[in-house]
Scaffold this motif. Structure first.
Motif, PDB file in Angstrom:
ATOM      1  N   SER A   2     -22.968-113.234 117.947  1.00 52.39           N
ATOM      2  CA  SER A   2     -23.305-112.490 116.618  1.00 52.39           C
ATOM      3  C   SER A   2     -25.115-112.825 116.700  1.00 52.39           C
ATOM      4  O   SER A   2     -25.462-113.649 117.177  1.00 52.39           O
ATOM      5  CB  SER A   2     -22.776-113.285 115.530  1.00 52.39           C
ATOM      6  N   GLY A   3     -25.616-112.062 115.622  1.00 54.83           N
ATOM      7  CA  GLY A   3     -26.924-112.235 115.478  1.00 54.83           C
ATOM      8  C   GLY A   3     -27.374-113.247 114.820  1.00 54.83           C
ATOM      9  O   GLY A   3     -26.464-113.687 113.884  1.00 54.83           O
ATOM     10  N   PRO A   4     -28.490-113.536 114.353  1.00 54.17           N
ATOM     11  CA  PRO A   4     -28.997-114.366 113.596  1.00 54.17           C
ATOM     12  C   PRO A   4     -28.796-113.992 111.955  1.00 54.17           C
ATOM     13  O   PRO A   4     -28.613-112.702 111.400  1.00 54.17           O
ATOM     14  CB  PRO A   4     -30.425-114.572 113.654  1.00 54.17           C
ATOM     15  N   THR A   5     -28.603-115.019 111.204  1.00 51.87           N
ATOM     16  CA  THR A   5     -28.605-114.852 109.894  1.00 51.87           C
ATOM     17  C   THR A   5     -29.262-115.971 108.917  1.00 51.87           C
ATOM     18  O   THR A   5     -29.510-116.967 109.553  1.00 51.87           O
ATOM     19  CB  THR A   5     -27.094-114.780 109.409  1.00 51.87           C
ATOM     20  N   GLY A   6     -29.802-115.655 107.979  1.00 55.07           N
ATOM     21  CA  GLY A   6     -30.427-116.532 106.932  1.00 55.07           C
ATOM     22  C   GLY A   6     -31.570-115.937 106.141  1.00 55.07           C
ATOM     23  O   GLY A   6     -31.808-114.799 106.141  1.00 55.07           O
ATOM     24  N   ILE A   7     -32.257-116.633 105.158  1.00 50.14           N
ATOM     25  CA  ILE A   7     -33.458-116.311 104.691  1.00 50.14           C
ATOM     26  C   ILE A   7     -34.776-116.605 104.933  1.00 50.14           C
ATOM     27  O   ILE A   7     -34.774-117.813 105.574  1.00 50.14           O
ATOM     28  CB  ILE A   7     -33.108-116.592 103.058  1.00 50.14           C
ATOM     29  N   LEU A   8     -35.910-115.788 105.141  1.00 47.51           N
ATOM     30  CA  LEU A   8     -37.039-116.202 105.490  1.00 47.51           C
ATOM     31  C   LEU A   8     -38.139-116.215 104.490  1.00 47.51           C
ATOM     32  O   LEU A   8     -38.070-115.301 103.568  1.00 47.51           O
ATOM     33  CB  LEU A   8     -37.686-115.365 106.495  1.00 47.51           C
ATOM     34  N   LEU A   9     -38.994-117.416 104.183  1.00 46.61           N
ATOM     35  CA  LEU A   9     -40.058-117.360 103.038  1.00 46.61           C
ATOM     36  C   LEU A   9     -41.173-117.064 104.210  1.00 46.61           C
ATOM     37  O   LEU A   9     -41.505-117.994 105.235  1.00 46.61           O
ATOM     38  CB  LEU A   9     -39.937-118.686 102.502  1.00 46.61           C
ATOM     39  N   LEU A  10     -41.785-116.002 103.795  1.00 44.15           N
ATOM     40  CA  LEU A  10     -42.985-115.557 104.717  1.00 44.15           C
ATOM     41  C   LEU A  10     -44.242-115.527 103.804  1.00 44.15           C
ATOM     42  O   LEU A  10     -44.242-115.120 102.649  1.00 44.15           O
ATOM     43  CB  LEU A  10     -42.754-114.379 105.630  1.00 44.15           C
ATOM     44  N   GLY A  53     -29.760-110.670 108.949  1.00 47.47           N
ATOM     45  CA  GLY A  53     -28.317-110.514 109.034  1.00 47.47           C
ATOM     46  C   GLY A  53     -27.371-110.471 107.589  1.00 47.47           C
ATOM     47  O   GLY A  53     -27.812-109.706 106.804  1.00 47.47           O
ATOM     48  N   SER A  54     -26.199-110.930 107.824  1.00 45.65           N
ATOM     49  CA  SER A  54     -25.550-110.904 106.624  1.00 45.65           C
ATOM     50  C   SER A  54     -26.072-111.554 105.362  1.00 45.65           C
ATOM     51  O   SER A  54     -25.745-111.366 104.221  1.00 45.65           O
ATOM     52  CB  SER A  54     -24.242-111.831 106.889  1.00 45.65           C
ATOM     53  N   SER A  55     -27.156-112.260 105.531  1.00 41.60           N
ATOM     54  CA  SER A  55     -27.908-112.998 104.491  1.00 41.60           C
ATOM     55  C   SER A  55     -28.651-111.842 103.536  1.00 41.60           C
ATOM     56  O   SER A  55     -29.152-112.278 102.648  1.00 41.60           O
ATOM     57  CB  SER A  55     -28.899-113.932 104.893  1.00 41.60           C
ATOM     58  N   THR A  56     -28.893-110.758 104.006  1.00 45.38           N
ATOM     59  CA  THR A  56     -29.146-109.503 103.239  1.00 45.38           C
ATOM     60  C   THR A  56     -28.654-109.462 101.919  1.00 45.38           C
ATOM     61  O   THR A  56     -29.249-108.844 101.041  1.00 45.38           O
ATOM     62  CB  THR A  56     -29.512-108.215 104.083  1.00 45.38           C
ATOM     63  N   ARG A  57     -27.489-109.927 102.080  1.00 46.38           N
ATOM     64  CA  ARG A  57     -26.497-109.518 100.809  1.00 46.38           C
ATOM     65  C   ARG A  57     -27.198-110.477  99.593  1.00 46.38           C
ATOM     66  O   ARG A  57     -26.688-110.478  98.409  1.00 46.38           O
ATOM     67  CB  ARG A  57     -25.043-109.962 101.062  1.00 46.38           C
ATOM     68  N   LEU A  58     -27.871-111.527 100.027  1.00 39.07           N
ATOM     69  CA  LEU A  58     -28.393-112.630  98.940  1.00 39.07           C
ATOM     70  C   LEU A  58     -29.401-111.831  98.287  1.00 39.07           C
ATOM     71  O   LEU A  58     -29.918-111.913  96.951  1.00 39.07           O
ATOM     72  CB  LEU A  58     -28.799-113.702  99.489  1.00 39.07           C
TER      73      LEU A  58
END
Length: 295
Positions: A2-10, A53-58
């Motif tokens: 599976s690929g990475p998932t998460g939220i990035l603050l940039l 990843g799946s975190s785009t749903r957030l």
């Protein structure tokens, strides 16, 4: 695998577009599934939130959060785009504008106001972006919209000949154009105005001080979706059986106060999904695949 998932603050630098930042993140993390919770103009810097990843749903739940900026407003000139990227179209002598006059007009632009967005904005007019129509030479008329400016503070001022620069801090509801605030302040003072610098310092509870360098190690900068969701919504911890039922879209009893959005956390600390709770029973809003883990 599976690929990475998460939220990035940039922390976006000046120059690259928001799309550039998304593209760079896709290449760095070797995944196509990257989205954002709101863009910044190329001249602007500061906080951008990306989902991987799946975190785009957030991201849907992050788009409408209030925002805070620091900015510089130049009084004495108006431009075609209401910011420094446009051509100067009018010039006036702003050297005589007093602090009292500025404070009075800033007060009228604070609170709930009707704002006409900048002509060079991403708002769609009959299916086309307003800025595309404006660049094509069309006359674009946008309707005013109600926005909330919860804070509008002048921090410092500097004069240069006939021009007057104001460093300001603004806190606004989603959909507010700081460029339009600069334009409207200058117009109200009778000397015109535009934005010369903009930095986004906060989105909802997320602060620029926690943002990562887009050129840095993005894999280690990924924030688990459970941490993000837990900061936005009440949480409900599920055992393995309940977690499986929710993953299957079933409605189950939940021992939390009724709420429109609740973060359902599994026994391993992962975000299972977002649910609504009514009369003690859950309804799944968004599920998060359990096959992906933060990189």
């Amino acid at each position: 695998m599976s690929g990475p998932t998460g939220i990035l603050l940039l922390d976006k630098p000046q120059g690259p577009t928001s799309h550039d930042l998304v593209g760079r993140t896709r290449r760095t993390l070797a995944t196509r599934k990257v989205g954002h919770a709101g863009t910044l103009d190329p001249m602007a810097t500061g906080l951008m939130i990306l989902g991987v990843g799946s975190s785009t749903r957030l991201l849907t739940y992050l788009v409408g959060l209030d925002k805070e900026y620091t900015a510089t407003i130049r009084l004495g000139q108006s431009t075609t785009t209401d910011d420094a990227e446009g051509e100067v179209v009018t010039e006036h002598d702003a050297s005589g504008v007093t602090d009292a006059a500025i404070a009075a007009e800033v007060a009228t632009l604070t609170g709930e106001i009707a704002q006409v967005p900048s002509t060079f904005s991403a708002i769609k007019v009959d299916g086309r972006r307003a800025y595309d129509r404006a660049r094509a030479g069309e006359v674009v008329e946008l309707k005013p919209r109600t926005v909330t400016v919860s804070a509008f503070e002048v921090i410092a001022s500097r004069s240069s000949g006939t021009l007057l620069d104001l460093d300001v801090r603004v806190a606004v509801s989603s959909g507010t154009y700081v460029r339009a605030l600069a334009r409207d302040l200058g117009a109200a003072l009778g000397v015109a105005g535009h934005l010369t610098a903009l930095r986004r310092t906060r989105i909802g509870p997320f602060d620029i001080s926690d943002a990562a360098d887009p050129e840095g190690d993005l894999a280690t900068a990924l924030i688990p979706p459970a941490e993000i969701a837990g900061g936005l919504f009440p949480t409900a911890t599920m055992d393995a059986e309940a977690a499986l039922a929710l993953a299957q879209g079933k409605r189950i009893p939940v021992a939390v106060t009724d709420a429109p959005t609740v973060a359902a956390i599994g026994p391993d600390g992962r975000l299972i999904g977002l649910i609504s709770v009514r009369d003690g029973v859950s309804r799944v809003l968004t599920n998060f695949p359990n096959s992906e883990e933060p990189a």
